[in-house]
Scaffold this motif. Structure first.
Motif, PDB file in Angstrom:
ATOM      1  N   ALA A 128       1.609  14.314   2.988  1.00  0.00           N
ATOM      2  CA  ALA A 128       0.254  14.447   3.527  1.00  0.00           C
ATOM      3  C   ALA A 128      -0.615  13.262   3.128  1.00  0.00           C
ATOM      4  O   ALA A 128      -1.399  12.743   3.931  1.00  0.00           O
ATOM      5  N   THR A 129      -0.463  12.809   1.869  1.00  0.00           N
ATOM      6  CA  THR A 129      -1.269  11.667   1.423  1.00  0.00           C
ATOM      7  C   THR A 129      -0.781  10.365   2.059  1.00  0.00           C
ATOM      8  O   THR A 129      -1.582   9.467   2.339  1.00  0.00           O
ATOM      9  N   ASP A 130       0.529  10.238   2.279  1.00  0.00           N
ATOM     10  CA  ASP A 130       1.046   9.068   3.000  1.00  0.00           C
ATOM     11  C   ASP A 130       0.417   8.991   4.390  1.00  0.00           C
ATOM     12  O   ASP A 130      -0.022   7.929   4.840  1.00  0.00           O
ATOM     13  N   LEU A 131       0.407  10.131   5.072  1.00  0.00           N
ATOM     14  CA  LEU A 131      -0.147  10.181   6.424  1.00  0.00           C
ATOM     15  C   LEU A 131      -1.647   9.892   6.408  1.00  0.00           C
ATOM     16  O   LEU A 131      -2.170   9.232   7.311  1.00  0.00           O
ATOM     17  N   ASP A 132      -2.326  10.358   5.369  1.00  0.00           N
ATOM     18  CA  ASP A 132      -3.763  10.107   5.240  1.00  0.00           C
ATOM     19  C   ASP A 132      -4.035   8.612   5.075  1.00  0.00           C
ATOM     20  O   ASP A 132      -4.937   8.049   5.698  1.00  0.00           O
ATOM     21  N   ILE A 133      -3.241   7.951   4.223  1.00  0.00           N
ATOM     22  CA  ILE A 133      -3.379   6.502   4.033  1.00  0.00           C
ATOM     23  C   ILE A 133      -3.133   5.772   5.342  1.00  0.00           C
ATOM     24  O   ILE A 133      -3.878   4.864   5.727  1.00  0.00           O
ATOM     25  N   TRP A 134      -2.084   6.168   6.056  1.00  0.00           N
ATOM     26  CA  TRP A 134      -1.741   5.522   7.323  1.00  0.00           C
ATOM     27  C   TRP A 134      -2.873   5.681   8.347  1.00  0.00           C
ATOM     28  O   TRP A 134      -3.297   4.706   8.970  1.00  0.00           O
ATOM     29  N   ASN A 135      -3.347   6.893   8.511  1.00  0.00           N
ATOM     30  CA  ASN A 135      -4.361   7.155   9.542  1.00  0.00           C
ATOM     31  C   ASN A 135      -5.726   6.564   9.188  1.00  0.00           C
ATOM     32  O   ASN A 135      -6.434   6.052  10.055  1.00  0.00           O
TER      33      ASN A 135
ATOM     34  N   VAL B  59       0.850  -1.184   0.000  1.00  0.00           N
ATOM     35  CA  VAL B  59       0.000   0.000   0.000  1.00  0.00           C
ATOM     36  C   VAL B  59       0.890   1.240   0.000  1.00  0.00           C
ATOM     37  O   VAL B  59       1.958   1.260   0.610  1.00  0.00           O
ATOM     38  N   GLY B  60       0.433   2.284  -0.656  1.00  0.00           N
ATOM     39  CA  GLY B  60       1.170   3.542  -0.651  1.00  0.00           C
ATOM     40  C   GLY B  60       0.799   4.385  -1.851  1.00  0.00           C
ATOM     41  O   GLY B  60       0.145   3.918  -2.791  1.00  0.00           O
ATOM     42  N   GLU B  61       1.231   5.637  -1.814  1.00  0.00           N
ATOM     43  CA  GLU B  61       0.980   6.519  -2.941  1.00  0.00           C
ATOM     44  C   GLU B  61       1.842   6.127  -4.138  1.00  0.00           C
ATOM     45  O   GLU B  61       2.758   5.305  -4.025  1.00  0.00           O
TER      46      GLU B  61
END
Length: 660
Positions: free
Chosen positions: A247-254, A62-64
């Motif tokens: 920001a999108t990495d953090l969004d995916i994580w959260n 998973v990831g951007e």
């Protein structure tokens, strides 16, 4: 990894699983041979065997985009082909969620592609999986790597569409590239989902690999978040050392990953890829390590985890070094360290689940059979000792032994009748318990939710409909749990009376856990919150996506409800099984014992021959005990990862080797 760590781990795991299957089949045969099989035991064993048969291992990346997910998959699994089998390069290469697996039912390798236009109808992926005609079929010739590479490239195919059409299919148009041939159009993936089946050793062994294209797909395909990812044994969140946590990495994580790290069945890893981008050839190794350490520390702070829970790797260097056969370059890529941790932890979790879902209950049943045989052996030994001690009146003594055995036989016959009466009482009370969670009740909740959703297309109305749906499911489940607690008291009394009459130690018997399913429902509700907060935008721009999201949430909630009902029914079926097993086995042994005593009593054999007959009976019991103990030993054999005695660091303290 295909030829190294994971392959050997999976081989050991599959062999261990086959040994478990063999012992279960052997136990089933033993029950039949000794006439102690019953429908409840057969159902239990069949479920255990089916669990082993359907077992699979899933790893998700998973990831951007541009984080190197596909490159890492190539490095870990497909380096032996000497090329990048899956399309990987600069920019966005994975355009749709992709599953790599081995389809045992297919005669040859293939790629199945679901057109992106299917998003417009709002139906789920699960529904389209059942309609083969909706997929585009591409044959694969895996004997030709170049042809395979060309076929795989189709997964990354894009097409130009109008921005309003892209928005209707769930895309954030501001993130899309403009078509080079038509500036009024944007480029989107041509496919919604890809399934790739080909004959690869690890895939044949049951491994499934999921490659996701980033936040856009996770947001538009709720099944990825609510179903596919939670079912994986390992989830790798790919970060880039050159960008850190965006920001999108953090969004995916959260939104999609963090909560899964709390599950005992799922290993979550934060992988910092592209570490070669921060290597400075003009500086020494210590300088480069400090730079990498600073990046890890910054990423750890943003993800709220410890720095040593972030794994570093260079997928590119790992792939190239394996193709070149350069061990020094491979070691520097840090790929072997990732391979070892991933394979050990993934297999550890899988083995733990098999032990919990299969071995624990069957081991308890076998242990009960062993204790019954030991008690019967002790009784026969005492009878034999008495016969040897009294040289006169052995005929009278034989009659006495026969009379005592018949008395015991009658006792267990009565116990079975009483147990059947107890089971009927449990079934009556259990039927009342199950009235709280039923298929008609679920249908009513679904109809109410559907009516509320279709009649109130406002943010508040839709959120209220979903909340009411979850409240209804949870209320039913809590009501059943309360009734089960009362029923548990009756069951405890039944076991206590039986144990007291038999002089037995407390017996282990099935317990029902409502908490597990209620927690899963609460988790689903919480996870749906991140989608529901964006409902306004979904309603305005992405009606099909909002419909798909709501449909998925309701479907997953209904699935938990049905599993809860199935678990409650199974508990009612199994809860008295240890008592029935004990009484049936005791009675069956006594039947055989009486048969042999009657034969000895009716013959004119001398004393020595009668003693030999009793010793023969004792030997038969000893052989049965050895057979059962061998099966117990087979089930208690440590899983392969336990035999290695390795302790592997994990991303969450919730799951540790001690739990195993």
């Amino acid at each position: 990894m295909e030829s190294a760590r994971l392959s050997s781990q999976m081989d050991a795991y599959l062999q261990w699983r086959q040994e478990i299957h063999r012992e279960l089949t052997r136990y089933r045969g033993w029950l039949v041979d000794h006439n102690v099989q019953n429908p409840e035991l057969e159902t239990k064993l069949e479920q255990a065997l089916q669990t082993l048969k359907e077992d699979k291992i899933t790893i998700a990346f998973v990831g951007e985009f541009s984080r190197g997910k596909t490159e890492l998959i190539n490095a870990l699994f497909f380096s032996q082909y000497g090329t990048r089998i899956l399309p990987s390069g600069a920019g966005r290469t994975t355009m749709c969620p992709t599953e790599l697996l081995y389809d045992h039912r297919a005669g040859s390798s293939y790629i199945r592609l679901l057109p992106i236009e299917t998003r417009m109808v709002g139906s789920s992926l699960a529904s389209f999986r059942k309609i083969p005609d909706k997929w585009v079929f591409v044959p694969l010739d895996q004997n030709d790597p170049k042809t395979m590479k060309k076929a795989f490239a189709e997964v990354a195919h894009q097409k130009p569409v109008r921005p309003q059409d892209a928005a209707a299919m769930g895309f954030q148009t501001e993130l899309l590239e403009t078509s080079p041939d038509d500036l009024e159009k944007v480029m989107i993936p041509a496919w919604r989902h890809a399934m790739i089946s080909f004959d690869h050793p690890l895939l044949r062994q049951g491994l499934t690999i999921i490659d996701t294209p980033g936040l856009n797909a996770l947001g538009c395909e709720p099944e990825l978040t609510f179903s596919l990812l939670p079912e994986a044994q390992s989830i790798l969140l790919l970060l880039s050392a050159s960008t850190g946590v965006s920001a999108t990495d953090l969004d995916i994580w959260n939104r999609h990953i963090r909560d899964l790290s709390l599950r005992e069945s799922t290993g979550v890893y934060a992988v910092l890829n592209k570490v070669d981008s921060v290597w400075d050839e003009l500086e020494d190794e210590q300088h480069n390590q400090r730079e990498l350490g600073d990046i890890k520390a910054q990423c750890a702070r943003q993800l709220s985890i410890a720095p040593d829970e972030i794994l570093c790797v260079s997928a590119k260097e790992g792939l190239l070094s394996q193709v070149e056969g350069n061990p020094q370059r491979l070691a520097k890529s840090l790929l072997p360290e990732l391979e070892e941790l991933l394979s050990n932890d993934m297999m550890r979790r899988k083995e733990y689940l098999i032990q919990k879902s299969v071995i624990k209950d069957i081991h308890a049943m076998l242990h009960g059979s062993r204790k019954t045989l030991l008690r019967r052996k002790e009784s026969v030994q005492n009878e034999l000792k008495l016969m040897k001690a009294q040289e006169s009146g052995r005929k009278i003594q034989m009659g006495s032994l026969l009379s005592h055995a018949r008395h015991e036989q009658g006792f267990y016959h009565k116990k079975l009748i009483l147990l059947k009466s107890s089971r009927k009482m449990i079934e009556r009370e259990g039927a009342k318990m199950l009235e709280s969670v039923t298929a008609p009740r679920l249908d009513g909740h679904l109809k109410a939710a559907g009516h509320a959703l279709t009649s109130s297309w406002t943010i508040v109305g839709m959120n209220n409909a979903i909340d009411n749906f979850f409240d209804s499911l949870k209320a039913d489940m809590a009501e059943l749990a309360a009734k089960q607690e009362k029923l548990q008291g009756l069951i405890t009394d039944i076991y206590a009376r039986y144990e007291a009459e038999q002089g037995l130690a407390p017996m282990d018997y099935p317990r029902f856990s409502a908490k597990e399913y209620i927690v899963r429902l609460d988790d689903l509700r919480a996870k749906s919150g991140s989608f529901r907060r964006n409902l306004r935008k979904l309603l305005i721009e992405q009606k099909a996506t909002s419909k798909r999201f709501l449909s998925t949430v309701v479907h997953e909630g209904s699935t938990i409800y049905r599993l809860y009902l199935r678990s409650a029914r199974q508990w009612l079926n199994d809860v008295l099984l240890p008592l029935f097993q004990n009484a049936q086995e005791q009675k069956a042994l006594l039947d055989e014992h009486i048969k042999k005593l009657r034969t000895l009593n009716n013959t004119d054999d001398n004393a020595e021959q009668r003693i030999e007959g009793m010793e023969s009976l004792l030997n038969d019991l000893a052989e049965q005990i050895i057979e059962v103990e061998t099966m117990v030993k087979g089930l208690r054999k440590p899983a392969p990862i336990h035999q290695s005695r390795k302790v592997i660091p994990m991303i969450t303290a919730q799951f540790s080797p001690r739990q195993l």
